[in-house]
Design an enzyme around this catalytic site. Structure first.
Site, PDB file in Angstrom:
ATOM      1  N   ARG A  15       0.809  -1.230   0.000  1.00 50.73           N
ATOM      2  CA  ARG A  15       0.000   0.000   0.000  1.00 50.73           C
ATOM      3  C   ARG A  15       0.836   1.271   0.000  1.00 50.73           C
ATOM      4  O   ARG A  15       0.331   2.355  -0.248  1.00 50.73           O
ATOM      5  CB  ARG A  15      -0.948  -0.021   1.216  1.00 50.73           C
ATOM      6  CG  ARG A  15      -2.069  -1.042   1.080  1.00 50.73           C
ATOM      7  CD  ARG A  15      -2.780  -1.320   2.401  1.00 50.73           C
ATOM      8  NE  ARG A  15      -2.054  -2.294   3.238  1.00 50.73           N
ATOM      9  CZ  ARG A  15      -2.455  -2.701   4.438  1.00 50.73           C
ATOM     10  NH1 ARG A  15      -3.562  -2.224   4.966  1.00 50.73           N
ATOM     11  NH2 ARG A  15      -1.737  -3.590   5.121  1.00 50.73           N
ATOM     12  N   GLN A  73      12.893 -14.276   6.123  1.00 49.07           N
ATOM     13  CA  GLN A  73      11.677 -14.920   5.641  1.00 49.07           C
ATOM     14  C   GLN A  73      11.710 -14.753   4.116  1.00 49.07           C
ATOM     15  O   GLN A  73      11.459 -13.667   3.603  1.00 49.07           O
ATOM     16  CB  GLN A  73      10.438 -14.223   6.237  1.00 49.07           C
ATOM     17  CG  GLN A  73       9.132 -14.889   5.849  1.00 49.07           C
ATOM     18  CD  GLN A  73       7.913 -14.034   6.175  1.00 49.07           C
ATOM     19  OE1 GLN A  73       8.000 -12.805   6.257  1.00 49.07           O
ATOM     20  NE2 GLN A  73       6.767 -14.666   6.342  1.00 49.07           N
ATOM     21  N   GLY A  78       2.819 -14.434   5.395  1.00 50.18           N
ATOM     22  CA  GLY A  78       1.944 -13.993   6.479  1.00 50.18           C
ATOM     23  C   GLY A  78       2.698 -13.798   7.789  1.00 50.18           C
ATOM     24  O   GLY A  78       3.848 -14.240   7.930  1.00 50.18           O
ATOM     25  N   THR A  79       2.025 -13.122   8.750  1.00 51.38           N
ATOM     26  CA  THR A  79       2.696 -12.770  10.012  1.00 51.38           C
ATOM     27  C   THR A  79       3.039 -14.006  10.847  1.00 51.38           C
ATOM     28  O   THR A  79       4.060 -14.023  11.540  1.00 51.38           O
ATOM     29  CB  THR A  79       1.816 -11.810  10.843  1.00 51.38           C
ATOM     30  OG1 THR A  79       0.482 -12.345  10.884  1.00 51.38           O
ATOM     31  CG2 THR A  79       1.768 -10.422  10.234  1.00 51.38           C
ATOM     32  N   ARG A 332      29.099  23.232   4.707  1.00 53.62           N
ATOM     33  CA  ARG A 332      28.950  21.906   4.092  1.00 53.62           C
ATOM     34  C   ARG A 332      29.742  20.842   4.862  1.00 53.62           C
ATOM     35  O   ARG A 332      30.495  21.170   5.782  1.00 53.62           O
ATOM     36  CB  ARG A 332      29.391  21.991   2.636  1.00 53.62           C
ATOM     37  CG  ARG A 332      28.438  22.847   1.804  1.00 53.62           C
ATOM     38  CD  ARG A 332      29.012  23.123   0.423  1.00 53.62           C
ATOM     39  NE  ARG A 332      29.495  21.911  -0.208  1.00 53.62           N
ATOM     40  CZ  ARG A 332      30.352  21.895  -1.241  1.00 53.62           C
ATOM     41  NH1 ARG A 332      30.811  23.032  -1.732  1.00 53.62           N
ATOM     42  NH2 ARG A 332      30.749  20.749  -1.752  1.00 53.62           N
ATOM     43  N   LYS A 350      33.568  24.381   3.137  1.00 55.77           N
ATOM     44  CA  LYS A 350      33.507  22.933   2.911  1.00 55.77           C
ATOM     45  C   LYS A 350      34.822  22.305   3.337  1.00 55.77           C
ATOM     46  O   LYS A 350      35.878  22.855   3.049  1.00 55.77           O
ATOM     47  CB  LYS A 350      33.251  22.701   1.419  1.00 55.77           C
ATOM     48  CG  LYS A 350      33.211  21.273   0.996  1.00 55.77           C
ATOM     49  CD  LYS A 350      33.896  21.036  -0.332  1.00 55.77           C
ATOM     50  CE  LYS A 350      35.304  20.569  -0.172  1.00 55.77           C
ATOM     51  NZ  LYS A 350      35.943  20.043  -1.377  1.00 55.77           N
TER      52      LYS A 350
HETATM   53  C1  UD1 Z   1      -1.681  -7.013  11.271  1.00 58.59           C
HETATM   54  C2  UD1 Z   1      -2.590  -7.960  12.063  1.00 58.59           C
HETATM   55  C3  UD1 Z   1      -3.866  -7.223  12.435  1.00 58.59           C
HETATM   56  C4  UD1 Z   1      -3.509  -5.988  13.252  1.00 58.59           C
HETATM   57  C5  UD1 Z   1      -2.496  -5.117  12.510  1.00 58.59           C
HETATM   58  C6  UD1 Z   1      -1.992  -4.013  13.436  1.00 58.59           C
HETATM   59  C7  UD1 Z   1      -2.224 -10.229  11.213  1.00 58.59           C
HETATM   60  C8  UD1 Z   1      -2.754 -11.310  10.372  1.00 58.59           C
HETATM   61  N1  UD1 Z   1      -2.922  -9.109  11.241  1.00 58.59           N
HETATM   62  O1  UD1 Z   1      -2.359  -6.656  10.074  1.00 58.59           O
HETATM   63  O2  UD1 Z   1      -4.715  -8.055  13.194  1.00 58.59           O
HETATM   64  O3  UD1 Z   1      -4.680  -5.239  13.540  1.00 58.59           O
HETATM   65  O4  UD1 Z   1      -1.372  -5.880  12.082  1.00 58.59           O
HETATM   66  O5  UD1 Z   1      -1.174  -3.108  12.779  1.00 58.59           O
HETATM   67  O6  UD1 Z   1      -1.210 -10.406  11.851  1.00 58.59           O
HETATM   68  N2  UD1 Z   1       5.175  -9.141   7.817  1.00 58.59           N
HETATM   69  C9  UD1 Z   1       6.224 -10.020   7.636  1.00 58.59           C
HETATM   70  N3  UD1 Z   1       6.024 -11.122   6.842  1.00 58.59           N
HETATM   71  C10 UD1 Z   1       4.835 -11.385   6.254  1.00 58.59           C
HETATM   72  C11 UD1 Z   1       3.768 -10.482   6.457  1.00 58.59           C
HETATM   73  C12 UD1 Z   1       3.963  -9.362   7.256  1.00 58.59           C
HETATM   74  O7  UD1 Z   1       7.321  -9.825   8.139  1.00 58.59           O
HETATM   75  O8  UD1 Z   1       4.736 -12.417   5.555  1.00 58.59           O
HETATM   76  C13 UD1 Z   1       5.406  -7.958   8.653  1.00 58.59           C
HETATM   77  C14 UD1 Z   1       5.226  -6.656   7.893  1.00 58.59           C
HETATM   78  O9  UD1 Z   1       6.475  -6.218   7.345  1.00 58.59           O
HETATM   79  C15 UD1 Z   1       4.719  -5.705   8.965  1.00 58.59           C
HETATM   80  C16 UD1 Z   1       4.042  -6.625   9.982  1.00 58.59           C
HETATM   81  O10 UD1 Z   1       4.454  -7.934   9.690  1.00 58.59           O
HETATM   82  O11 UD1 Z   1       5.755  -5.008   9.612  1.00 58.59           O
HETATM   83  C17 UD1 Z   1       2.515  -6.536   9.885  1.00 58.59           C
HETATM   84  O12 UD1 Z   1       2.126  -6.875   8.582  1.00 58.59           O
HETATM   85  P1  UD1 Z   1       0.961  -6.103   7.822  1.00 58.59           P
HETATM   86  O13 UD1 Z   1       0.807  -6.692   6.463  1.00 58.59           O
HETATM   87  O14 UD1 Z   1       1.157  -4.644   7.940  1.00 58.59           O
HETATM   88  O15 UD1 Z   1      -0.290  -6.567   8.699  1.00 58.59           O
HETATM   89  P2  UD1 Z   1      -1.707  -5.868   8.833  1.00 58.59           P
HETATM   90  O16 UD1 Z   1      -2.499  -6.175   7.631  1.00 58.59           O
HETATM   91  O17 UD1 Z   1      -1.518  -4.441   9.188  1.00 58.59           O
HETATM   92 CA    CA Z   2       0.227  -3.031   9.417  1.00 60.19          CA
END
Ligand code: UD1
Ligand code: CA
Length: 453
Positions: A15, A73, A78-79, A332, A350
């Site tokens: 985004r 990773q 996903g998280t 500078r 400088k």
């Molecule tokens: C996540 C939470 C959501 C919460 C929100 C708060 C999950 C599924 N959702 O959503 O419930 O309200 O944060 O801000 O956890 N990241 C990785 N690897 C991945 C995916 C993400 O390292 O495969 C990292 C991203 O770089 C980021 C963080 O995890 O720093 C959160 O990821 P993001 O995609 O922003 O999650 P949200 O959709 O905001």
């Molecule tokens: Ca986020």
């Protein structure tokens, strides 16, 4: 109980619409992820692991030389999958504090609160939540009729009723490490995004009879996540306000603070006054009783006490006590001014050192020079430091007096207490206590102006 922080920072941040990974974008002059690392450190946690992936070289560069570990990773699934990558680096008997790299407003006190609650309750998992008037985009915290925690549903998976819920997941949790890594193995990517959600581990742990706690954060703003440029600007504004308030509390006067922009890592001593429309950036430190601005931009510089800088640009420079700079000076990188130096209007310096009490009051260029003590450099003096291929050095020894509009063709040295005649082009060294003049004799011829009104 030992505690390890795992910061998830592998995502692309689609985004943001950027070539750079989201977490390296800066708010208040500092990368988002560095704000999170600093809050974790300030909460007393030394063992820090960053999960990196997308554009990881950019993230790693930020922490070069710092005691931070990285795990990779490769694919951002996903998280939950992200946390799983840290398994080998975390002691299963420890507490693991999980954070996202995109929450720059988080404070150390909130992390301490979360950890204390987690430990007091001997919970297996504790999630930090908050209540937002506009919860769009965040995971919602679902509770049963009695108010007990059930699970978290992501915005993209939520039903219209679930979207009404105002309590949201901050993305910050404490876990008993062994338990969460077991639960992670059971995750299924059965959701709108086809990802392994860390949030699902809470439901898994509950089903196993583990204790899951929920702690609402005191200040909702702290968990503000940055996912796009609009949220980045919002975070920036709050961080700037916080910084200005902190400085004013510590004895710095800010005139019209809304026009003053000061980065998070800047330090300023008490009784310093900052005038409007001033930008102080990077790792700048400013001493006590200075006057900075108006219309001044300083970055990555060290400024002593009682220094006055007006309408000027200062970049990667060191300025000693009691110096006066500007208006309209340009210092500078590599400029070092010792104490009591005066640099006046339209002067550019400088890669030069200027000794105690020396003056460069007007319209000069000083580059690659070593200027001694109590040297006076007349208006319009230029160091001709570049021959088209290489840069050369100019040395002005103590008490030298450089006449106005002198060209100093480097390499060249002006000896102690020597003088150059105004308008001279000096190409050879001048010994101490001498006068060097290089000028054609003045001719005077009879003349009558043609149109004499
Ligand atoms: C996540 C939470 C959501 C919460 C929100 C708060 C999950 C599924 N959702 O959503 O419930 O309200 O944060 O801000 O956890 N990241 C990785 N690897 C991945 C995916 C993400 O390292 O495969 C990292 C991203 O770089 C980021 C963080 O995890 O720093 C959160 O990821 P993001 O995609 O922003 O999650 P949200 O959709 O905001
Ligand atoms: Ca986020």
């Amino acid at each position: 109980m030992s505690c390890t922080a795992v910061i998830l920072a592998a995502g692309k941040g689609v985004r943001m619409k950027s070539h750079l990974p989201k977490v390296v974008h800066k708010a208040a002059g500092k990368p988002l992820v560095a704000h999170v690392v600093d809050a974790v450190r300030a909460a007393g946690i030394e063992d820090i692991i960053l999960v990196v992936g997308h554009g990881r070289e950019h993230v790693q560069k930020i922490f070069a030389g710092q005691p931070v570990k990285f795990v990779v990773q490769e694919q951002q699934l996903g998280t939950g999958h992200a946390l799983q990558q840290a398994q080998g680096a975390v002691d299963p008997d420890s507490t693991v504090l999980v954070l996202a790299g995109d929450t720059p407003l988080l404070r150390a006190s909130t992390l301490q609160l979360l950890l204390e609650h987690h430990q007091k309750c001997q919970a297996h998992a504790t999630v930090l939540t908050t209540f937002l008037d506009d919860p769009a985009g965040y995971g919602r915290v679902l509770r049963d009729e009695k108010g007990s925690f059930l699970r978290i549903v992501e915005d993209k998976d939520a039903t219209p009723e679930e979207k009404q819920v105002k309590e949201i997941n901050s993305g910050i949790y404490c876990f008993q490490a062994g338990k969460v890594f077991q639960a992670l193995q059971q995750l299924q990517p059965l959701n709108a995004q086809g990802e392994y959600y860390l949030t699902d581990t809470l439901e898994i742990l509950m089903a196993e009879g583990c204790r899951v706690e929920v702690v609402p954060a005191a200040e909702p703003e702290e968990i503000h996540g940055v996912n796009d440029r609009i949220q980045l600007a919002q975070a920036e504004k709050i961080l700037r306000q916080r910084k200005n308030l902190e400085l004013m509390r510590d004895g710095v006067t800010l005139i019209e603070p809304d026009t003053i922009i000061i980065d998070s890592d800047v330090t300023i001593g008490c009784d310093t006054i900052v005038w409007p429309f001033t930008l102080i950036q990077g790792k700048t430190s400013i001493g006590e009783a200075c006057e900075i601005g108006p219309w001044t931009n300083i970055n990555d510089s060290r400024i002593g006490h009682r220094v006055v800088i007006e309408s000027s640009r200062v970049k990667e420079a060191e300025i000693g006590d009691d110096c006066t700079i500007g208006p309209y000076a340009y210092l500078r990188p590599g400029t070092v001014l010792l104490e009591h130096v005066k640099v006046g209007d339209f002067v550019e310096i400088k890669q030069s050192t200027v000794g105690v009490g020396s003056k460069i009051p007007h319209l000069s260029y000083v580059g690659d020079a070593i200027v001694g003590r109590e040297v006076n450099i007349g208006a319009g003096t230029i160091t001709c430091n570049y021959d088209g291929q290489r840069k050369h050095q100019t040395i002005l020894e103590d008490q030298a007096f450089i006449g106005s509009n002198t060209n100093l063709v480097a390499p060249v040295r002006i000896g102690k207490a020597s003088v150059t005649g105004a308008g001279s082009t000096i190409t050879r060294d001048v010994p101490p206590n001498s006068l060097a003049v290089e000028r054609a004799d003045q001719r005077v011829v009879p003349w009558k102006k043609k149109h004499d009104h």
